[in-house]
Design an enzyme around this catalytic site. Sequence first.
Site, mmCIF file in Angstrom:
data_model
loop_
_atom_site.group_PDB
_atom_site.id
_atom_site.type_symbol
_atom_site.label_atom_id
_atom_site.label_comp_id
_atom_site.label_asym_id
_atom_site.label_seq_id
_atom_site.Cartn_x
_atom_site.Cartn_y
_atom_site.Cartn_z
ATOM 1 N N HIS A 102 40.285 28.003 33.974
ATOM 2 C CA HIS A 102 39.308 28.848 33.259
ATOM 3 C C HIS A 102 39.333 28.400 31.793
ATOM 4 O O HIS A 102 40.394 27.991 31.295
ATOM 5 C CB HIS A 102 39.708 30.322 33.210
ATOM 6 N N ASP A 105 42.278 29.782 29.881
ATOM 7 C CA ASP A 105 43.641 29.344 30.257
ATOM 8 C C ASP A 105 44.093 28.205 29.365
ATOM 9 O O ASP A 105 45.281 28.054 29.094
ATOM 10 C CB ASP A 105 43.690 28.758 31.685
HETATM 11 C C1 XLS Z 1 41.176 36.511 41.414
HETATM 12 C C2 XLS Z 1 40.571 35.241 41.707
HETATM 13 C C3 XLS Z 1 40.537 34.264 40.535
HETATM 14 C C4 XLS Z 1 39.548 33.166 40.791
HETATM 15 C C5 XLS Z 1 39.185 32.368 39.584
HETATM 16 O O1 XLS Z 1 41.561 37.256 42.289
HETATM 17 O O2 XLS Z 1 41.239 34.687 42.805
HETATM 18 O O3 XLS Z 1 41.810 33.760 40.281
HETATM 19 O O4 XLS Z 1 40.012 32.289 41.769
HETATM 20 O O5 XLS Z 1 38.547 33.126 38.629
#
Ligand code: XLS
Length: 438
Positions: A102, A105
């Site tokens: 993301h 991150d």
């Molecule tokens: C949350 C989601 C998230 C997505 C990415 O539960 O799994 O981690 O994979 O935004």
Amino acid sequence: MTQSYFGSIAPIKYEGPQSENPLAFRYYDKNRMVLGKTMEAQLRAAVCYWHSFAWEGSDVFGQGTFQRPWHKAGDPMQLAQEKLVAAFEFFEKLGAPYFTFHDRDVAPEGATLKESHNNLDRILEGMQGQMQRTGVKLLWGTANLFSNRRYLAGAATNPDPEVFAYAAAQVVKVLDATHRLGGANYVLWGGREGYETLLNTDMKREMDQLGRFLSLVVEHKHKIGFKGLLLIEPKPKEPTKHQYDFDTATVYAFLQKYKLENEFKVNIEANHAILAGHTFQHEVAYAINNGIFGSLDINRGDYLLGWDTDQFPNDPSEMALVLYTLYRAGGFTTGGMNFDAKLRRPSIDPEDMFHAHIGGLDSLARGLLTAEKMINDGKLEDVIRQRYAGWERELGQKILGGKASLAELSKLVLDQDLEPRPKSGRQEALENLVNRYI
Ligand code: XLS
Ligand code: NI
Ligand code: NI
């Protein structure tokens, strides 16, 4: 700046099932050919940045336990650089072909969006260099549209159009970056797109907003010439009580309503399936059947806990059925297996990151080898074919071809005194058969 965070750990190698070395692969042999491709090319495994590098090991009851060097107090950009170097050292030593991230991150959020964009650009420059140096590729990028306070009532589904606009600005930035980095896909997980109570929520309006938002993403994708898949990641609950992208079927209906079914596919997360009351295999099969299968988040849940525990997969027999369904249908195109998984909070050593990912990759590898046997043997396929054989014969074809009315069918049964003969479903025998492959 730490020289090398994982310095004491040597690159992980395949040593075979007999190996006593805990820091080696027993089954994940990336060059082994399976179903016509190398294991690496079939599995397309990715390490995620958020759980493995951004998350500090905190939970609602306690602070971070990991205390990685880049989690300490200091200049946020300097720490982000340190994190980047450590992340690529890890990807490289593990031998992961892909990673996912993301925006937030990898680079710190600034005081304004302009500042955030600048921070991101500076880190992405270094990231591009690291990608070239190591050959590690981007499976998908995504924008974090849920952590900041501004998104407390959703992003695209927010009651305030200014929040919608802000979210759009973030997606433009990350979609462009994903394109520039040669990313294979772009993911939209619903984040806070959902609601807690209808006392303050106009659900119809919010769904229309989401439809609009996704249409704009499609338009932008084509404008910049991004060739990867756009992926929606279904999840039934958490953080909101009613997430709009509940499961694959709900997402498919939504896409059809807004005429987006040819533009999006799904990124199915194992534990999101369980939380929705489905098996992972069901979700994968549903997506394949309807032509919207894209990619997988391969973390598991805990059958006793009703939330997203994001654990590494470690049960090869559980994997086998899902992988059978997936590879029988040809496997991935641009998707892959993203470890959207995190360590348990007490697993604080750098080494634990390797144990977790090695176990995950070995489980996938064993699952894949089992699936290969199931596919090549063909017995399971035969069972299904025979079970539905009647539909290939005269009566079945007549019904399916629209050549028999209800009244005609009624006449046929009455004229011939037809009494269908029930046949065994043989579930237990089939479960035994599956165990023979494992
Ligand atoms: C949350 C989601 C998230 C997505 C990415 O539960 O799994 O981690 O994979 O935004
Ligand atoms: Ni996920
Ligand atoms: Ni999740």
